[in-house]
Design a protein around this motif. Sequence first.
Motif, PDB file in Angstrom:
ATOM      1  N   GLY A 127       0.862  -1.159  -0.096  1.00  0.00           N
ATOM      2  CA  GLY A 127       0.096  -0.143   0.016  1.00  0.00           C
ATOM      3  C   GLY A 127       0.879   1.422  -0.013  1.00  0.00           C
ATOM      4  O   GLY A 127       0.168   2.342   0.223  1.00  0.00           O
TER       5      GLY A 127
ATOM      6  N   ARG B  44     -15.676 -14.649   1.347  1.00  0.00           N
ATOM      7  CA  ARG B  44     -14.887 -14.352   2.514  1.00  0.00           C
ATOM      8  C   ARG B  44     -14.628 -15.811   3.235  1.00  0.00           C
ATOM      9  O   ARG B  44     -15.704 -16.683   3.558  1.00  0.00           O
ATOM     10  CB  ARG B  44     -15.409 -13.548   3.445  1.00  0.00           C
ATOM     11  CG  ARG B  44     -15.801 -12.243   3.128  1.00  0.00           C
ATOM     12  CD  ARG B  44     -16.771 -11.258   3.724  1.00  0.00           C
ATOM     13  NE  ARG B  44     -17.416 -10.282   2.733  1.00  0.00           N
ATOM     14  CZ  ARG B  44     -16.669  -9.151   2.616  1.00  0.00           C
ATOM     15  NH1 ARG B  44     -15.736  -8.721   3.407  1.00  0.00           N
ATOM     16  NH2 ARG B  44     -16.983  -8.033   1.863  1.00  0.00           N
ATOM     17  N   ASN B  66      -4.813  -7.030  -6.866  1.00  0.00           N
ATOM     18  CA  ASN B  66      -4.593  -5.815  -6.314  1.00  0.00           C
ATOM     19  C   ASN B  66      -3.830  -4.922  -7.018  1.00  0.00           C
ATOM     20  O   ASN B  66      -3.127  -3.965  -6.729  1.00  0.00           O
ATOM     21  CB  ASN B  66      -3.185  -6.186  -5.019  1.00  0.00           C
ATOM     22  CG  ASN B  66      -2.224  -6.641  -5.652  1.00  0.00           C
ATOM     23  OD1 ASN B  66      -2.209  -6.983  -6.699  1.00  0.00           O
ATOM     24  ND2 ASN B  66      -1.293  -7.007  -4.572  1.00  0.00           N
ATOM     25  N   ASP B  79     -14.614  -6.236  -2.341  1.00  0.00           N
ATOM     26  CA  ASP B  79     -15.562  -5.593  -1.174  1.00  0.00           C
ATOM     27  C   ASP B  79     -16.826  -4.619  -1.713  1.00  0.00           C
ATOM     28  O   ASP B  79     -16.953  -3.689  -1.119  1.00  0.00           O
ATOM     29  CB  ASP B  79     -14.835  -4.863  -0.113  1.00  0.00           C
ATOM     30  CG  ASP B  79     -15.687  -4.933   1.201  1.00  0.00           C
ATOM     31  OD1 ASP B  79     -16.776  -5.300   1.207  1.00  0.00           O
ATOM     32  OD2 ASP B  79     -15.185  -3.958   1.837  1.00  0.00           O
ATOM     33  N   HIS B  92      -5.060   2.486  -1.672  1.00  0.00           N
ATOM     34  CA  HIS B  92      -5.850   2.323  -0.677  1.00  0.00           C
ATOM     35  C   HIS B  92      -6.546   0.833  -0.745  1.00  0.00           C
ATOM     36  O   HIS B  92      -6.939   0.495   0.459  1.00  0.00           O
ATOM     37  CB  HIS B  92      -6.726   3.596  -0.474  1.00  0.00           C
ATOM     38  CG  HIS B  92      -6.457   4.894  -0.395  1.00  0.00           C
ATOM     39  ND1 HIS B  92      -5.531   5.030   0.776  1.00  0.00           N
ATOM     40  CD2 HIS B  92      -6.420   6.012  -1.478  1.00  0.00           C
ATOM     41  CE1 HIS B  92      -4.935   6.142   0.587  1.00  0.00           C
ATOM     42  NE2 HIS B  92      -5.611   6.963  -0.617  1.00  0.00           N
ATOM     43  N   VAL B  93      -6.697   0.341  -1.694  1.00  0.00           N
ATOM     44  CA  VAL B  93      -7.235  -1.041  -1.567  1.00  0.00           C
ATOM     45  C   VAL B  93      -6.032  -1.988  -1.491  1.00  0.00           C
ATOM     46  O   VAL B  93      -6.356  -2.841  -0.931  1.00  0.00           O
ATOM     47  CB  VAL B  93      -7.866  -1.268  -3.174  1.00  0.00           C
ATOM     48  CG1 VAL B  93      -8.501  -2.741  -3.403  1.00  0.00           C
ATOM     49  CG2 VAL B  93      -9.013  -0.169  -3.857  1.00  0.00           C
ATOM     50  N   ARG B  95      -3.426  -1.967   0.475  1.00  0.00           N
ATOM     51  CA  ARG B  95      -3.334  -2.018   1.751  1.00  0.00           C
ATOM     52  C   ARG B  95      -4.180  -3.071   2.415  1.00  0.00           C
ATOM     53  O   ARG B  95      -3.731  -3.615   3.600  1.00  0.00           O
ATOM     54  CB  ARG B  95      -3.168  -0.780   2.408  1.00  0.00           C
ATOM     55  CG  ARG B  95      -4.507  -0.303   2.925  1.00  0.00           C
ATOM     56  CD  ARG B  95      -4.339   0.946   3.834  1.00  0.00           C
ATOM     57  NE  ARG B  95      -3.604   2.169   3.396  1.00  0.00           N
ATOM     58  CZ  ARG B  95      -3.667   3.387   3.817  1.00  0.00           C
ATOM     59  NH1 ARG B  95      -4.771   3.646   4.879  1.00  0.00           N
ATOM     60  NH2 ARG B  95      -3.067   4.474   3.088  1.00  0.00           N
ATOM     61  N   ARG B  96      -5.334  -3.321   1.885  1.00  0.00           N
ATOM     62  CA  ARG B  96      -6.281  -4.104   2.534  1.00  0.00           C
ATOM     63  C   ARG B  96      -6.089  -5.566   2.099  1.00  0.00           C
ATOM     64  O   ARG B  96      -6.792  -6.572   2.515  1.00  0.00           O
ATOM     65  CB  ARG B  96      -7.681  -3.639   2.270  1.00  0.00           C
ATOM     66  CG  ARG B  96      -7.971  -2.379   2.923  1.00  0.00           C
ATOM     67  CD  ARG B  96      -9.136  -1.577   2.251  1.00  0.00           C
ATOM     68  NE  ARG B  96     -10.551  -2.782   2.590  1.00  0.00           N
ATOM     69  CZ  ARG B  96     -11.656  -2.495   2.137  1.00  0.00           C
ATOM     70  NH1 ARG B  96     -11.952  -1.564   1.352  1.00  0.00           N
ATOM     71  NH2 ARG B  96     -12.639  -3.244   2.491  1.00  0.00           N
ATOM     72  N   ASP B 172      -2.867  -6.228   8.273  1.00  0.00           N
ATOM     73  CA  ASP B 172      -4.221  -6.758   8.817  1.00  0.00           C
ATOM     74  C   ASP B 172      -5.106  -7.018   7.467  1.00  0.00           C
ATOM     75  O   ASP B 172      -6.390  -6.504   7.491  1.00  0.00           O
ATOM     76  CB  ASP B 172      -4.862  -5.793   9.731  1.00  0.00           C
ATOM     77  CG  ASP B 172      -4.329  -6.244  11.142  1.00  0.00           C
ATOM     78  OD1 ASP B 172      -3.640  -7.154  11.470  1.00  0.00           O
ATOM     79  OD2 ASP B 172      -4.093  -4.784  11.807  1.00  0.00           O
ATOM     80  N   PRO B 173      -4.598  -7.486   6.592  1.00  0.00           N
ATOM     81  CA  PRO B 173      -5.353  -7.904   5.263  1.00  0.00           C
ATOM     82  C   PRO B 173      -6.645  -8.590   5.249  1.00  0.00           C
ATOM     83  O   PRO B 173      -6.725  -9.305   6.314  1.00  0.00           O
ATOM     84  CB  PRO B 173      -4.223  -8.419   4.450  1.00  0.00           C
ATOM     85  CG  PRO B 173      -3.493  -9.367   5.220  1.00  0.00           C
ATOM     86  CD  PRO B 173      -3.584  -8.564   6.560  1.00  0.00           C
ATOM     87  N   GLU B 174      -7.628  -8.021   4.449  1.00  0.00           N
ATOM     88  CA  GLU B 174      -8.994  -9.051   4.447  1.00  0.00           C
ATOM     89  C   GLU B 174      -8.789 -10.050   3.509  1.00  0.00           C
ATOM     90  O   GLU B 174      -9.382 -10.943   3.589  1.00  0.00           O
ATOM     91  CB  GLU B 174     -10.019  -7.975   3.920  1.00  0.00           C
ATOM     92  CG  GLU B 174     -10.214  -6.930   4.944  1.00  0.00           C
ATOM     93  CD  GLU B 174     -10.939  -5.703   4.197  1.00  0.00           C
ATOM     94  OE1 GLU B 174     -11.811  -5.905   3.700  1.00  0.00           O
ATOM     95  OE2 GLU B 174     -10.344  -4.485   4.338  1.00  0.00           O
TER      96      GLU B 174
END
Lengths: 219, 264
Positions: A127, B44, B66, B79, B92-93, B95-96, B172-174
Amino acid sequence: MKLDWSVPWQYRWMLADGVLVTVMLAVLTMAIAIPGGIAVMLLRQSGSRVLRAVGAAFVEFFRNLPLILLVYWSFYVLPIIVDIQLSPFATGLVALCLNVSAYNAETFRAGVNSIRAGQRNAGLALGMSRWQVMRKVILPQSTRRILPVLASTWVSLFKDTSLVSVIAVGDLAHNALQIRSQTFRVLEMLTVMAAIYWCLGYPQAKLVDWIHRRYGVSE
Amino acid sequence: MSAVGGRDAGRKGADRPPIVVYEGVVKRFGAFTALDGVSAQVNRGEVVCLIGPSGSGKSTLLRCTNALEAIDSGRVVFDGAPLPRRESEARHVRRRMGMVFQNFELFPHMTALENVAVGRSTVLSEADGTAKVRARALLAKVGLADKADNYPSTLSGGQQQRVAIARALAMDPEVMLFDEPTSALDPETIGEVLGVMKQLADEGMTMVVVTHEMTFARRVGNWVIVFDHGRIVEQGPPAQVFDAPREVRTREFLSHLGWGGDSG
């Protein structure tokens, strides 16, 4: 022909002054041209086509002009363009900075491009912004590859500062040549001038050799 | 089975909206079409394994997930929102999502601890000390608490890849994306990396795994997608894909790998 070595001794403080100005010029030029080179390199690597073109134009313009022409240009033309009359020292500094920034930009670009794309992707995947990737990932790794080239540029720069003597900057070359024309002691002054440049330059060249051995990347 | 192949009611996570949806994704490299209209989804909590021959588009799809690669047409929805085109928004995406690379891509000028902490301190502007406390805990989680001050060059391949997993987890990735995480490893260290991945799966982490480890895909995967020539040949639960493949190409690919079924 009778040589008179008392002349350089008589003018020793003027020569010392010149040495000081030469060293100052070289140090200040590098201190400005390193961030300057990074800035130009970032322009050349930017996502915007316009910024890339600006960066490329800067490099190709200032790298391919003879330095002495750049010195004269900064002295005669630059004041007309920006409407500011700089001191000869500042003018010489500008010319040297433009030239060395262009060289440094290419040095940095080569160093940065030598880091494989996967490293950039790893930073981006966390990121990071492109700038954060550059600062945290790419630049620290390219330093090893950049340092030896930068050291060589420094040695060239140290000698090239003599070119600003043509616009009456009181550097070593200018002061030595002034003394020569006042005393007509050509051979003595040129010899002393050469000796001083050599004594200052030789240890630097040796230091560069050491940096090459110490940090040079062999792959 | 529907055309999308993912809406099966019995599929894990089907009761919630999917985290990633691929809709007719096309990606070209010059004249070469790497992805030729790929549609699939990731629920999920699911472990989705992408398998298929080299160059069939699996890794490309992962890199489109990503936004490391921009797609030429179709959509990737993360999401509920399509991936942004602009680089400044893409991060911003990113980092998730966590990503683990085939060649680890640890930062060689940082220690293991710094590698794991740098994401939080740089991207989340977390204080250095706080980020390192977290990083230490993650290194312990992957079994490398004692290697915190080692530089990557002093670690084995398996250890480097476990540090890389910890580095990705630090954000803390989803969802975690694994791009052939064991392909560059010596056979004796593959197990330790797969072990960490299995542990993550057991904890409920959503994972997309490009892999040639069929045993892992069979045992840990909840959903398997088979690629060939930039297209999805077949997808379904591992029991179906491995034990009763519907497509000839799937059978050919599996038999080429010497897959004779999973007796364990």
